[in-house]
Write a protein that holds these residues in place. Structure first.
Motif, PDB file in Angstrom:
ATOM      1  N   SER A  90       0.930  36.276  46.134  1.00  0.00           N
ATOM      2  CA  SER A  90       1.227  36.413  47.495  1.00  0.00           C
ATOM      3  C   SER A  90       0.102  36.547  48.312  1.00  0.00           C
ATOM      4  O   SER A  90      -0.916  36.711  48.027  1.00  0.00           O
ATOM      5  CB  SER A  90       2.351  37.576  47.828  1.00  0.00           C
ATOM      6  OG  SER A  90       1.476  38.664  47.715  1.00  0.00           O
ATOM      7  N   HIS A  98       3.946  39.336  52.123  1.00  0.00           N
ATOM      8  CA  HIS A  98       5.637  39.580  51.533  1.00  0.00           C
ATOM      9  C   HIS A  98       5.954  38.196  50.942  1.00  0.00           C
ATOM     10  O   HIS A  98       6.711  37.901  50.480  1.00  0.00           O
ATOM     11  CB  HIS A  98       6.368  39.480  52.784  1.00  0.00           C
ATOM     12  CG  HIS A  98       6.320  38.619  53.773  1.00  0.00           C
ATOM     13  ND1 HIS A  98       5.070  38.190  54.554  1.00  0.00           N
ATOM     14  CD2 HIS A  98       6.978  37.447  54.167  1.00  0.00           C
ATOM     15  CE1 HIS A  98       5.275  37.313  55.270  1.00  0.00           C
ATOM     16  NE2 HIS A  98       6.320  36.750  55.114  1.00  0.00           N
ATOM     17  N   SER A  99       4.954  37.054  51.163  1.00  0.00           N
ATOM     18  CA  SER A  99       5.358  35.676  50.688  1.00  0.00           C
ATOM     19  C   SER A  99       4.205  35.002  49.713  1.00  0.00           C
ATOM     20  O   SER A  99       3.110  35.177  50.243  1.00  0.00           O
ATOM     21  CB  SER A  99       5.495  34.905  51.961  1.00  0.00           C
ATOM     22  OG  SER A  99       5.538  33.635  51.813  1.00  0.00           O
ATOM     23  N   LYS A 134       8.973  39.370  49.766  1.00  0.00           N
ATOM     24  CA  LYS A 134      10.421  38.922  50.312  1.00  0.00           C
ATOM     25  C   LYS A 134      10.509  37.699  50.163  1.00  0.00           C
ATOM     26  O   LYS A 134      11.814  37.116  50.663  1.00  0.00           O
ATOM     27  CB  LYS A 134      10.613  39.279  51.762  1.00  0.00           C
ATOM     28  CG  LYS A 134      10.234  41.006  52.089  1.00  0.00           C
ATOM     29  CD  LYS A 134      11.499  41.594  51.427  1.00  0.00           C
ATOM     30  CE  LYS A 134      11.416  42.916  51.390  1.00  0.00           C
ATOM     31  NZ  LYS A 134      12.349  43.792  50.656  1.00  0.00           N
ATOM     32  N   LYS A 135       9.605  36.792  49.843  1.00  0.00           N
ATOM     33  CA  LYS A 135       9.969  35.032  49.643  1.00  0.00           C
ATOM     34  C   LYS A 135       9.061  34.745  48.700  1.00  0.00           C
ATOM     35  O   LYS A 135       7.593  34.978  48.579  1.00  0.00           O
ATOM     36  CB  LYS A 135       9.435  34.699  51.090  1.00  0.00           C
ATOM     37  CG  LYS A 135       9.572  33.332  50.922  1.00  0.00           C
ATOM     38  CD  LYS A 135       9.267  32.609  52.472  1.00  0.00           C
ATOM     39  CE  LYS A 135       9.273  30.904  52.281  1.00  0.00           C
ATOM     40  NZ  LYS A 135       8.923  30.364  53.726  1.00  0.00           N
ATOM     41  N   LYS A 137       7.570  30.965  47.186  1.00  0.00           N
ATOM     42  CA  LYS A 137       7.700  29.702  47.592  1.00  0.00           C
ATOM     43  C   LYS A 137       7.151  28.625  46.479  1.00  0.00           C
ATOM     44  O   LYS A 137       6.151  29.245  45.810  1.00  0.00           O
ATOM     45  CB  LYS A 137       7.356  29.273  49.071  1.00  0.00           C
ATOM     46  CG  LYS A 137       5.669  29.770  49.010  1.00  0.00           C
ATOM     47  CD  LYS A 137       5.361  30.054  50.571  1.00  0.00           C
ATOM     48  CE  LYS A 137       4.036  30.789  50.605  1.00  0.00           C
ATOM     49  NZ  LYS A 137       3.318  30.490  51.667  1.00  0.00           N
ATOM     50  N   GLU A 159      12.656  23.604  52.451  1.00  0.00           N
ATOM     51  CA  GLU A 159      12.374  23.990  53.483  1.00  0.00           C
ATOM     52  C   GLU A 159      11.537  22.863  54.685  1.00  0.00           C
ATOM     53  O   GLU A 159      11.322  23.044  55.646  1.00  0.00           O
ATOM     54  CB  GLU A 159      11.370  25.307  53.612  1.00  0.00           C
ATOM     55  CG  GLU A 159      11.903  26.432  53.118  1.00  0.00           C
ATOM     56  CD  GLU A 159      11.734  27.583  53.251  1.00  0.00           C
ATOM     57  OE1 GLU A 159      10.278  27.886  53.531  1.00  0.00           O
ATOM     58  OE2 GLU A 159      12.249  28.804  53.320  1.00  0.00           O
ATOM     59  N   GLY A 179      11.771  27.453  49.170  1.00  0.00           N
ATOM     60  CA  GLY A 179      11.706  28.932  49.402  1.00  0.00           C
ATOM     61  C   GLY A 179      12.720  29.643  48.913  1.00  0.00           C
ATOM     62  O   GLY A 179      13.954  29.093  49.199  1.00  0.00           O
ATOM     63  N   HIS A 181      14.390  33.268  49.440  1.00  0.00           N
ATOM     64  CA  HIS A 181      14.150  34.563  50.284  1.00  0.00           C
ATOM     65  C   HIS A 181      15.014  35.569  49.546  1.00  0.00           C
ATOM     66  O   HIS A 181      16.184  35.691  49.445  1.00  0.00           O
ATOM     67  CB  HIS A 181      14.768  34.200  51.671  1.00  0.00           C
ATOM     68  CG  HIS A 181      14.039  33.243  52.444  1.00  0.00           C
ATOM     69  ND1 HIS A 181      13.149  33.560  53.290  1.00  0.00           N
ATOM     70  CD2 HIS A 181      13.915  31.779  52.217  1.00  0.00           C
ATOM     71  CE1 HIS A 181      12.531  32.477  53.989  1.00  0.00           C
ATOM     72  NE2 HIS A 181      13.014  31.438  53.086  1.00  0.00           N
TER      73      HIS A 181
END
Ligand SMILES: CC(C)(COP(=O)(O)OP(=O)(O)OC[C@H]1O[C@@H](n2cnc3c(N)ncnc32)[C@H](O)[C@@H]1OP(=O)(O)O)[C@@H](O)C(=O)NCCC(=O)NCCS
Length: 182
Positions: A90, A98-99, A134-135, A137, A159, A179, A181
């Motif tokens: 991330s 968070h991603s 939190k994500k 991808k 997405e 993605g 979530h």
């Protein structure tokens, strides 16, 4: 402290495979498996022989992954052979921490046996446990049916479509951005 407990799983053909975090000493074997996989699939972001990390660089990279709280490098080992890997990272800064993106590759002999799903389950469980990721991808070639089916089964949603993102032997290919979530 390990992020993921090592475990032995059984694939659909009955073979036993160990899934664990990668260590710096895995560099040589991991590079061998990446080189093999890159020659067997046009769905990776590098072609045969194009993954040009040296063993020393790869070893250092694996050490950094191990130490970082926002990265996970998993390997799958059958007997003496490294047969698959997954890397997630991330963002480094607060606005993107968070991603994160991941890449996954399995050598052809082991496609379609459920290993991709198992590696992905480990990633998702670990990511949820961090509390801050939190994500998850990825990008995938729009014609990579097997991979897309796997990601959808795990809850990833489409997405967007990225046009002409890959160039392979003179032809451009579109990618989906997907993605999950958490
Ligand atoms: C993509 C990849 C990671 C998937 O892992 P895998 O272990 O082969 O996949 P799994 O066995 O877990 O199964 C994936 C799903 O695809 C399905 N599937 C298998 N073969 C398929 C095919 N030819 N077409 C469509 N779906 C297929 C499976 O049935 C399974 O779905 P299900 O759980 O609903 O039955 C792996 O095949 C691979 O490394 N391929 C080469 C590199 C690559 O494409 N990497 C991803 C780049 S984004």
């Amino acid at each position: 402290v390990k992020k993921v407990e090592p475990k032995t799983v059984q694939l659909k053909d009955g073979s036993a495979v160990k899934i664990r975090e990668a260590e710096p000493s895995d560099a040589k074997q991991l590079l061998e498996s990446i080189h093999k996989a890159s020659g067997e699939s046009d769905n990776l972001s590098f072609g045969a022989g194009e993954f040009d990390m040296t063993e020393a660089d790869e070893s250092e990279f694996l050490g950094k992954c191990q130490a970082a709280d926002n990265q996970l490098y998993l390997v799958a080992v059958a007997g003496e052979q490294m047969i698959g890997s997954l890397h997630f990272a991330s963002g480094r800064r607060p606005r993107t921490r968070h991603s994160g993106d991941f890449g996954i590759s399995i050598i052809k002999d082991y496609w379609g046996l459920g290993l991709g799903a198992m590696l992905l389950n480990e990633l998702i469980d670990w990511a949820k446990g961090t509390g801050f990721i939190k994500k998850i991808k990825l990008t995938v070639r729009i014609d990579n049916k097997r991979a897309i089916r796997l990601y959808q089964a795990k809850g990833f949603v489409l997405e967007g479509t990225l046009r002409n993102e890959m160039l392979i032997r003179g032809q451009y290919y579109d990618l989906y951005s997907m993605g999950l979530h958490l």
